[in-house]
Scaffold this motif. Sequence first.
Motif, PDB file in Angstrom:
ATOM      1  N   LEU A   5       0.829  -1.206   0.000  1.00 30.11           N
ATOM      2  CA  LEU A   5       0.000   0.000   0.000  1.00 30.11           C
ATOM      3  C   LEU A   5       0.863   1.255   0.000  1.00 30.11           C
ATOM      4  N   ILE A   6       1.977   1.189   0.724  1.00 30.19           N
ATOM      5  CA  ILE A   6       2.837   2.353   0.833  1.00 30.19           C
ATOM      6  C   ILE A   6       3.681   2.541  -0.420  1.00 30.19           C
ATOM      7  N   SER A   7       4.215   1.449  -0.943  1.00 32.85           N
ATOM      8  CA  SER A   7       5.146   1.576  -2.065  1.00 32.85           C
ATOM      9  C   SER A   7       4.482   1.478  -3.428  1.00 32.85           C
ATOM     10  N   GLY A   8       3.279   1.049  -3.517  1.00 32.46           N
ATOM     11  CA  GLY A   8       2.604   0.934  -4.808  1.00 32.46           C
ATOM     12  C   GLY A   8       2.144  -0.489  -5.032  1.00 32.46           C
ATOM     13  N   GLY A   9       1.550  -0.712  -6.180  1.00 33.95           N
ATOM     14  CA  GLY A   9       1.078  -2.045  -6.502  1.00 33.95           C
ATOM     15  C   GLY A   9      -0.414  -2.228  -6.280  1.00 33.95           C
ATOM     16  N   ASN A  10      -1.092  -1.244  -5.786  1.00 31.75           N
ATOM     17  CA  ASN A  10      -2.527  -1.303  -5.588  1.00 31.75           C
ATOM     18  C   ASN A  10      -3.157  -0.412  -6.649  1.00 31.75           C
ATOM     19  N   MET A  11      -3.939  -1.011  -7.544  1.00 33.22           N
ATOM     20  CA  MET A  11      -4.454  -0.259  -8.695  1.00 33.22           C
ATOM     21  C   MET A  11      -5.327   0.919  -8.286  1.00 33.22           C
ATOM     22  N   MET A  12      -6.126   0.738  -7.243  1.00 35.24           N
ATOM     23  CA  MET A  12      -6.994   1.835  -6.832  1.00 35.24           C
ATOM     24  C   MET A  12      -6.167   3.014  -6.302  1.00 35.24           C
ATOM     25  N   LEU A  13      -5.188   2.705  -5.445  1.00 32.37           N
ATOM     26  CA  LEU A  13      -4.351   3.775  -4.916  1.00 32.37           C
ATOM     27  C   LEU A  13      -3.440   4.352  -5.991  1.00 32.37           C
ATOM     28  N   ASP A  14      -2.962   3.507  -6.906  1.00 33.89           N
ATOM     29  CA  ASP A  14      -2.105   4.003  -7.986  1.00 33.89           C
ATOM     30  C   ASP A  14      -2.852   5.000  -8.866  1.00 33.89           C
ATOM     31  N   SER A  15      -4.162   4.839  -8.990  1.00 40.16           N
ATOM     32  CA  SER A  15      -4.932   5.763  -9.824  1.00 40.16           C
ATOM     33  C   SER A  15      -5.059   7.147  -9.178  1.00 40.16           C
ATOM     34  N   ILE A  16      -4.825   7.234  -7.878  1.00 44.46           N
ATOM     35  CA  ILE A  16      -4.898   8.516  -7.172  1.00 44.46           C
ATOM     36  C   ILE A  16      -3.600   9.309  -7.324  1.00 44.46           C
ATOM     37  N   ASP A  17      -2.485   8.609  -7.569  1.00 43.49           N
ATOM     38  CA  ASP A  17      -1.170   9.255  -7.662  1.00 43.49           C
ATOM     39  C   ASP A  17      -1.149  10.486  -8.569  1.00 43.49           C
ATOM     40  N   PRO A  18      -1.669  10.415  -9.804  1.00 37.23           N
ATOM     41  CA  PRO A  18      -1.612  11.619 -10.654  1.00 37.23           C
ATOM     42  C   PRO A  18      -2.352  12.809 -10.060  1.00 37.23           C
ATOM     43  N   TRP A  19      -3.450  12.557  -9.372  1.00 35.23           N
ATOM     44  CA  TRP A  19      -4.208  13.642  -8.760  1.00 35.23           C
ATOM     45  C   TRP A  19      -3.419  14.305  -7.642  1.00 35.23           C
ATOM     46  N   VAL A  20      -2.767  13.491  -6.825  1.00 32.95           N
ATOM     47  CA  VAL A  20      -1.977  14.029  -5.720  1.00 32.95           C
ATOM     48  C   VAL A  20      -0.809  14.845  -6.262  1.00 32.95           C
ATOM     49  N   HIS A  21      -0.123  14.305  -7.282  1.00 33.71           N
ATOM     50  CA  HIS A  21       0.996  15.038  -7.881  1.00 33.71           C
ATOM     51  C   HIS A  21       0.518  16.333  -8.536  1.00 33.71           C
ATOM     52  N   VAL A  32       5.237  15.604  -0.926  1.00 30.17           N
ATOM     53  CA  VAL A  32       3.896  15.179  -0.519  1.00 30.17           C
ATOM     54  C   VAL A  32       3.350  14.197  -1.547  1.00 30.17           C
ATOM     55  N   GLY A  33       3.556  14.498  -2.816  1.00 27.85           N
ATOM     56  CA  GLY A  33       3.085  13.593  -3.858  1.00 27.85           C
ATOM     57  C   GLY A  33       3.787  12.256  -3.823  1.00 27.85           C
ATOM     58  N   ALA A  34       5.074  12.263  -3.498  1.00 29.97           N
ATOM     59  CA  ALA A  34       5.845  11.022  -3.475  1.00 29.97           C
ATOM     60  C   ALA A  34       5.539  10.172  -2.243  1.00 29.97           C
ATOM     61  N   TYR A  35       5.138  10.798  -1.149  1.00 28.23           N
ATOM     62  CA  TYR A  35       4.948  10.075   0.115  1.00 28.23           C
ATOM     63  C   TYR A  35       3.535  10.185   0.658  1.00 28.23           C
ATOM     64  N   TRP A  36       2.564  10.476  -0.193  1.00 22.13           N
ATOM     65  CA  TRP A  36       1.212  10.693   0.305  1.00 22.13           C
ATOM     66  C   TRP A  36       0.640   9.452   0.985  1.00 22.13           C
ATOM     67  N   ARG A  37       1.063   8.272   0.556  1.00 19.56           N
ATOM     68  CA  ARG A  37       0.554   7.047   1.187  1.00 19.56           C
ATOM     69  C   ARG A  37       1.063   6.919   2.622  1.00 19.56           C
ATOM     70  N   VAL A  38       2.329   7.238   2.838  1.00 27.17           N
ATOM     71  CA  VAL A  38       2.898   7.167   4.189  1.00 27.17           C
ATOM     72  C   VAL A  38       2.258   8.235   5.073  1.00 27.17           C
ATOM     73  N   ILE A  39       2.088   9.427   4.517  1.00 28.98           N
ATOM     74  CA  ILE A  39       1.450  10.516   5.266  1.00 28.98           C
ATOM     75  C   ILE A  39       0.028  10.117   5.658  1.00 28.98           C
ATOM     76  N   SER A  40      -0.713   9.546   4.719  1.00 25.11           N
ATOM     77  CA  SER A  40      -2.087   9.120   4.998  1.00 25.11           C
ATOM     78  C   SER A  40      -2.131   8.001   6.028  1.00 25.11           C
ATOM     79  N   ALA A  41      -1.213   7.036   5.917  1.00 22.56           N
ATOM     80  CA  ALA A  41      -1.160   5.936   6.891  1.00 22.56           C
ATOM     81  C   ALA A  41      -0.828   6.475   8.279  1.00 22.56           C
TER      82      ALA A  41
END
Length: 141
Positions: A5-21, A32-41
Amino acid sequence: MISSLISGGNMMLDSIDPWVHAAFDPLHLSGVGAYWRVISASLLGHIVLLRLLPLASKLLFPNAYGRLSTTDKHAWCVSLTTLVHSIYDSFFILAFINHPVLNDNKMDGFNQNFEYYLAVAMGYYMWDLSTCIINFADYGY
């Protein structure tokens, strides 16, 4: 599972990446864009910790916690959440206080683990800010 979940590999979360960036990169906040998953966790972890602390406090400190008013019980749990994060901060910083890469280049030194630490800290500060705003009337800060 958590690392994926943090590093990638989840299609749903991967689809959010462009929006965050798209939201943070123009503000020169690409970290923030590169580490949004860690920040959210981290943010979610602090929220869960705050919700679990009343149960733990009832079990560990039944007399002291039981006598507190509702406002004081919440303040107790907020303080314990902050204490847990402070202990985490202290141990993590001690591990990096003399890191050779970071010491050799204090301005541009890079260490992936330290970046994760900063992301966890950012999640905590987002939680702390929201707690201060939500409870402004109770605490006055």
